[in-house]
Design a protein around this motif. Structure first.
Motif, PDB file in Angstrom:
ATOM      1  N   PHE A 161       0.839  -1.197   0.000  1.00  0.00           N
ATOM      2  CA  PHE A 161       0.000   0.000   0.000  1.00  0.00           C
ATOM      3  C   PHE A 161       0.874   1.247   0.000  1.00  0.00           C
ATOM      4  O   PHE A 161       0.665   2.174  -0.769  1.00  0.00           O
ATOM      5  N   LYS A 162       1.882   1.219   0.871  1.00  0.00           N
ATOM      6  CA  LYS A 162       2.736   2.390   1.003  1.00  0.00           C
ATOM      7  C   LYS A 162       3.510   2.663  -0.285  1.00  0.00           C
ATOM      8  O   LYS A 162       3.608   3.802  -0.734  1.00  0.00           O
ATOM      9  N   LYS A 163       4.021   1.589  -0.889  1.00  0.00           N
ATOM     10  CA  LYS A 163       4.769   1.759  -2.142  1.00  0.00           C
ATOM     11  C   LYS A 163       3.903   2.412  -3.198  1.00  0.00           C
ATOM     12  O   LYS A 163       4.335   3.312  -3.917  1.00  0.00           O
ATOM     13  N   TRP A 177      -3.580   6.805   4.292  1.00  0.00           N
ATOM     14  CA  TRP A 177      -2.804   5.832   5.080  1.00  0.00           C
ATOM     15  C   TRP A 177      -3.640   5.299   6.248  1.00  0.00           C
ATOM     16  O   TRP A 177      -3.699   4.101   6.495  1.00  0.00           O
ATOM     17  N   ASP A 178      -4.307   6.230   6.944  1.00  0.00           N
ATOM     18  CA  ASP A 178      -5.122   5.809   8.094  1.00  0.00           C
ATOM     19  C   ASP A 178      -6.301   4.937   7.666  1.00  0.00           C
ATOM     20  O   ASP A 178      -6.778   4.108   8.436  1.00  0.00           O
ATOM     21  N   ALA A 179      -6.770   5.155   6.445  1.00  0.00           N
ATOM     22  CA  ALA A 179      -7.952   4.412   5.978  1.00  0.00           C
ATOM     23  C   ALA A 179      -7.552   3.195   5.152  1.00  0.00           C
ATOM     24  O   ALA A 179      -8.389   2.599   4.480  1.00  0.00           O
ATOM     25  N   ARG A 180      -6.257   2.822   5.198  1.00  0.00           N
ATOM     26  CA  ARG A 180      -5.777   1.770   4.284  1.00  0.00           C
ATOM     27  C   ARG A 180      -6.519   0.452   4.456  1.00  0.00           C
ATOM     28  O   ARG A 180      -6.611  -0.336   3.529  1.00  0.00           O
ATOM     29  N   ILE A 230       6.616  12.227   6.669  1.00  0.00           N
ATOM     30  CA  ILE A 230       5.302  12.039   7.305  1.00  0.00           C
ATOM     31  C   ILE A 230       4.885  10.572   7.271  1.00  0.00           C
ATOM     32  O   ILE A 230       4.427  10.011   8.265  1.00  0.00           O
ATOM     33  N   LEU A 231       5.108   9.941   6.148  1.00  0.00           N
ATOM     34  CA  LEU A 231       4.754   8.520   6.037  1.00  0.00           C
ATOM     35  C   LEU A 231       5.597   7.672   6.984  1.00  0.00           C
ATOM     36  O   LEU A 231       5.109   6.731   7.601  1.00  0.00           O
TER      37      LEU A 231
END
Lengths: 202, 68
Positions: free
Chosen positions: A18-20, A55-58, B54-55
């Motif tokens: 997800f982050k990538k 990110w919080d809703a991933r 931030i990430l």
């Protein structure tokens, strides 16, 4: 990766993926935010907030579906909810924002781009965002409708009205720039588009 | 204006109207090119470090939360 004794985290491979993907979308989120706010600093704040929200809703995002459209929708919702909260302040800041926009413009950027930015500002908000999503962001009408949470037909008519209005505005240079003959803006856009597509082909 | 010196090969689609439509098409195309150019300019800017910081912090935050 060394485990430091923390209890095993649930699907962290998913988090990594997800982050990538989120990282690859940052430049696009910044560009969309810039067109919504018209101000680079406010745009980056907005893009950062949208990135955090995403990110919080991933957990609610399904891997393999359109993450770009999903994050654009988050960014757009963020923009409008903040705007509703602070519309008064926004109006007060309008002049300052316009000064900033001019100030950060690359002095060597072709005049046509500035003309286009000015003309875009004259469009109603919902037309501007529809045109940007479809005409610049590369979204299909269906995806843009998802992002704006409206019907596909609505997006189509907004884009079409935006295109006509934009051409008319550029044609007459009717956004109050001094000392410009009517049609100058359109001429520089035409010339510049020729230059750009020429450069792309060669 | 009607040009009487040339005969129009397609009376149902006067040349002037064709030219007008072509003009509109060209202009829309030019605007499209510039729109993408404007958007891509920002896309191609280097991403400020803040974004990745931030990430990274968000990651640490969620792992300490889970560690408690």
């Amino acid at each position: 990766m060394s485990s430091t004794g923390a209890p095993p985290k649930p699907p962290s491979a998913d988090d990594d993926g997800f982050k990538k993907e989120l990282v690859t979308l940052i430049p696009h989120l910044r560009a969309f935010a810039r067109t919504l706010t018209g101000d680079p600093t406010a745009a980056d704040d907005l893009a950062q907030e949208a990135m955090m929200k995403a990110w919080d809703a991933r957990a609610s995002y399904q891997m393999g579906t359109n993450m770009k459209a999903w994050t654009f929708m988050i960014l757009r919702n963020q923009f409008y909810s903040e705007k509703r909260r602070s519309w008064r302040q926004t109006q007060l800041d309008q002049e300052a924002a316009e000064r900033t926009l001019v100030a950060v413009d690359d002095p060597e950027a072709p005049v046509a781009l500035d003309e286009l930015r000015q003309a875009l500002k004259t469009l109603p908000e919902e037309q501007r965002e529809a045109l940007i999503l479809v005409g610049a962001g590369g979204f299909a009408y269906e995806e843009a409708a998802e992002i704006c949470q409206c019907a596909v037909g609505t997006v189509k008519s907004r884009v079409s009205r935006a295109r006509k209005a934009l051409a008319a505005t550029l044609e007459r240079g009717g956004y109050g720039r001094d000392g410009k003959a009517a049609g100058d803006a359109m001429r520089s856009i035409l010339a510049d588009a020729d230059r750009l597509s020429g450069a792309r082909q060669s | 204006m009607i040009n009487t010196k040339e005969t129009n090969p397609r009376p149902d689609a006067p040349a002037s109207r064709d030219q007008g439509l072509e003009e509109v098409r060209l202009r829309q195309q030019a605007i499209g090119v510039k729109l993408r150019h404007m958007f891509d300019q920002v896309v191609n800017e280097p991403v400020p470090d803040e974004f990745l910081d931030i990430l990274r912090r968000a990651d640490e935050r969620s792992s300490t939360k889970e560690g408690q």
